[in-house]
Structures are given as structure tokens and as C-alpha cells.
Write a protein that holds these residues in place. Structure first.
Motif, mmCIF file in Angstrom:
data_model
loop_
_atom_site.group_PDB
_atom_site.id
_atom_site.type_symbol
_atom_site.label_atom_id
_atom_site.label_comp_id
_atom_site.label_asym_id
_atom_site.label_seq_id
_atom_site.Cartn_x
_atom_site.Cartn_y
_atom_site.Cartn_z
ATOM 1 N N ASP A 86 0.822 -1.224 0.000
ATOM 2 C CA ASP A 86 0.000 0.000 0.000
ATOM 3 C C ASP A 86 0.849 1.264 0.000
ATOM 4 O O ASP A 86 0.542 2.211 -0.729
ATOM 5 C CB ASP A 86 -0.939 -0.008 1.200
ATOM 6 C CG ASP A 86 -1.925 -1.156 1.155
ATOM 7 O OD1 ASP A 86 -3.072 -0.940 0.724
ATOM 8 O OD2 ASP A 86 -1.550 -2.281 1.527
ATOM 9 N N SER A 109 -6.990 4.530 -4.067
ATOM 10 C CA SER A 109 -6.727 4.478 -2.638
ATOM 11 C C SER A 109 -7.981 3.977 -1.912
ATOM 12 O O SER A 109 -8.520 2.935 -2.271
ATOM 13 C CB SER A 109 -6.299 5.873 -2.154
ATOM 14 O OG SER A 109 -5.963 5.869 -0.793
ATOM 15 N N SER A 110 -8.472 4.700 -0.931
ATOM 16 C CA SER A 110 -9.653 4.250 -0.195
ATOM 17 C C SER A 110 -10.254 5.400 0.605
ATOM 18 O O SER A 110 -9.514 6.225 1.174
ATOM 19 C CB SER A 110 -9.293 3.110 0.765
ATOM 20 O OG SER A 110 -10.415 2.733 1.536
ATOM 21 N N LEU A 132 -5.070 1.879 6.013
ATOM 22 C CA LEU A 132 -5.398 3.259 5.642
ATOM 23 C C LEU A 132 -4.218 4.193 5.889
ATOM 24 O O LEU A 132 -3.973 5.122 5.109
ATOM 25 C CB LEU A 132 -6.618 3.737 6.429
ATOM 26 C CG LEU A 132 -7.935 3.037 6.088
ATOM 27 C CD1 LEU A 132 -9.047 3.505 7.030
ATOM 28 C CD2 LEU A 132 -8.332 3.280 4.638
ATOM 29 N N LYS A 135 -1.926 3.736 2.971
ATOM 30 C CA LYS A 135 -2.501 4.355 1.774
ATOM 31 C C LYS A 135 -2.356 5.883 1.833
ATOM 32 O O LYS A 135 -2.084 6.532 0.819
ATOM 33 C CB LYS A 135 -3.967 3.964 1.619
ATOM 34 C CG LYS A 135 -4.187 2.513 1.224
ATOM 35 C CD LYS A 135 -5.655 2.211 0.992
ATOM 36 C CE LYS A 135 -5.880 0.748 0.637
ATOM 37 N NZ LYS A 135 -5.239 0.356 -0.630
ATOM 38 N N ARG A 153 -10.616 7.547 -4.265
ATOM 39 C CA ARG A 153 -10.865 6.834 -3.020
ATOM 40 C C ARG A 153 -12.234 6.154 -3.077
ATOM 41 O O ARG A 153 -13.256 6.786 -2.808
ATOM 42 C CB ARG A 153 -10.838 7.803 -1.844
ATOM 43 C CG ARG A 153 -9.513 8.487 -1.583
ATOM 44 C CD ARG A 153 -9.702 9.608 -0.586
ATOM 45 N NE ARG A 153 -8.437 10.179 -0.114
ATOM 46 C CZ ARG A 153 -8.355 11.315 0.562
ATOM 47 N NH1 ARG A 153 -9.460 11.998 0.855
ATOM 48 N NH2 ARG A 153 -7.181 11.776 0.968
#
Length: 220
Positions: A86, A109-110, A132, A135, A153
Motif C-alpha cells: 500500500d 486508494s480508499s 489506511l 494508503k 478513493r
């Protein structure tokens, strides 16, 4: 376009991106860590290269090996994984992109990274926290790299067929679910859109939002 380097193409969003771009007739160079998905990607028309994203020297050589217009990364791991790509894998890929003189980088990403952390409930943040954090490090490395970036995201990912209800927004407080194929379609739209340059965008299915938030769509 002379070529798109796609990292994370073996499954999920990356595989869906490969399907779309090869169907458009674009040259896709798909990075795989093993030979497992080679046959499927070559059947789509992609050129497969093998390498570990955590090996910076290998990634640099692969990115430098051929002319490219853009790099797309969907690299990521699970909270239970050991050495995840990540951050480290994406950092290697970003650095190689800079060295190769490629100007464009799209990072999947997220929701839950950066200022979008407030969009997730505390339990989700606790579960996904280590991933996270990595990321977010990758996002920060990309925005500081000098590359023309787009960071997408997505919300919670589902593997069902595309629904066509996916939207992008600059509002970091949005959360919800989205199908992987719909995320891929948004990524490919951003690839061809100057409006998405240097933007950080959340991606959700407008019919699968958490709560009933008001937000403005970002049109690519």
C-alpha cells in the motif's frame, strides 16, 4: 497513447481496468507478482511483466523499459497481510514514474484516508487503520512527487457486475459502497480527463450511500 502501466492487474479493480483499456485498443502493460493471471490478461491483449512492487530496482527497470503515457496503481493489501504494497509498493512505482519522465499517475486508494477518515465509523477505522495509514502515506508521496496525479478513493468494494450508478465527488465526507467494475470505469474516465488532474476524489454508488448526504458530483 503509447502505453499504460497498470499495477495490481491480477484481480479486482485492476483486472476490470485492464478489460476496459484493452477493449479501447490501448496498450496495457500489466504488472503481476506471479504468473497466475498471465493467461487471462494476455487473452485480453495486455502485455504482462512480472515483478514484486516491493522491489524498487525491479519496478524501476520495468517502468523504464518502454514508452508510457501514464501509470495506474490499484496496489493494496489486507490488514492481516505482512509486508503490504500500500505504501512501499506505491512509493516504488511513483519514484520509478518520476525517473522515467512519465507525467501522469492515477492511484486507487480508499475512503478513510486523509480528511476522508471522518466519513467512516470508528469501528471501520480501527479495523482498517494500518492499511489506511499506509494508503495515506502513498497519497502524500504522490502529491509531493510533481506528477500530474488523480487519487480515487472508493468506498466499500463489491464484486458484482457494474451498476452504472457510480459517482465521483470532491466531498471527503461521503461514504458508501461501490462495485469494482464501476470504480474501474471511473478510473478510465479520469485517464482521459484533464479536469481530473491533481484531484482527490471519493467514489461511491449513489444508490449505496451511508446515510443521506448532500454532495456535488464531480464531472470528468
Amino acid at each position: 497513447m503509447t502505453g499504460i502501466f497498470l499495477a495490481g492487474a491480477s484481480r479486482g479493480v485492476g483486472r476490470e481496468i485492464a478489460k476496459i483499456l484493452t477493449a479501447q485498443g490501448l496498450k496495457v502493460v500489466a504488472l503481476l507478482q506471479s504468473e497466475d493471471a498471465r493467461a487471462e490478461l494476455e487473452a485480453l491483449g495486455a502485455t504482462v511483466v512480472i515483478g514484486d512492487a516491493l522491489d524498487g530496482t525491479t519496478i524501476e527497470s520495468l517502468v523504464l523499459a518502454q514508452p508510457l503515457d501514464a501509470v495506474i496503481s490499484t496496489l493494496g493489501g489486507k490488514p492481516t497481510d505482512g509486508d503490504r504494497p500500500d505504501f512501499k509498493g506505491n512509493r516504488n512505482l511513483i519514484d520509478a514514474t518520476v525517473k522515467a519522465g512519465v507525467k501522469r499517475f492515477i492511484l486507487v486508494s480508499s475512503i478513510g484516508t486523509g480528511e476522508s477518515a471522518a466519513a467512516l465509523p470508528p469501528q471501520a477505522l480501527e479495523t482498517l487503520g494500518p492499511v489506511l495509514a499506509e494508503k495515506e502515506q502513498a497519497e502524500n508521496h504522490l502529491t509531493a512527487s510533481g506528477l500530474i496525479y488523480t487519487i480515487i478513493r472508493p468506498g466499500g468494494l463489491k464484486s458484482e457486475p457494474p451498476r452504472g450508478n457510480a459517482v465521483l465527488t470532491e466531498n471527503p465526507n461521503i461514504a458508501g459502497s461501490i462495485h469494482r467494475a464501476d470504480v474501474a470505469a471511473l478510473v478510465c474516465c479520469c485517464l482521459a480527463s484533464e479536469r481530473s488532474h491533481n484531484k482527490i476524489l471519493s467514489a461511491v454508488d449513489r444508490t449505496m450511500l451511508f446515510g443521506q448526504p448532500t454532495f456535488e458530483d464531480f464531472t470528468v
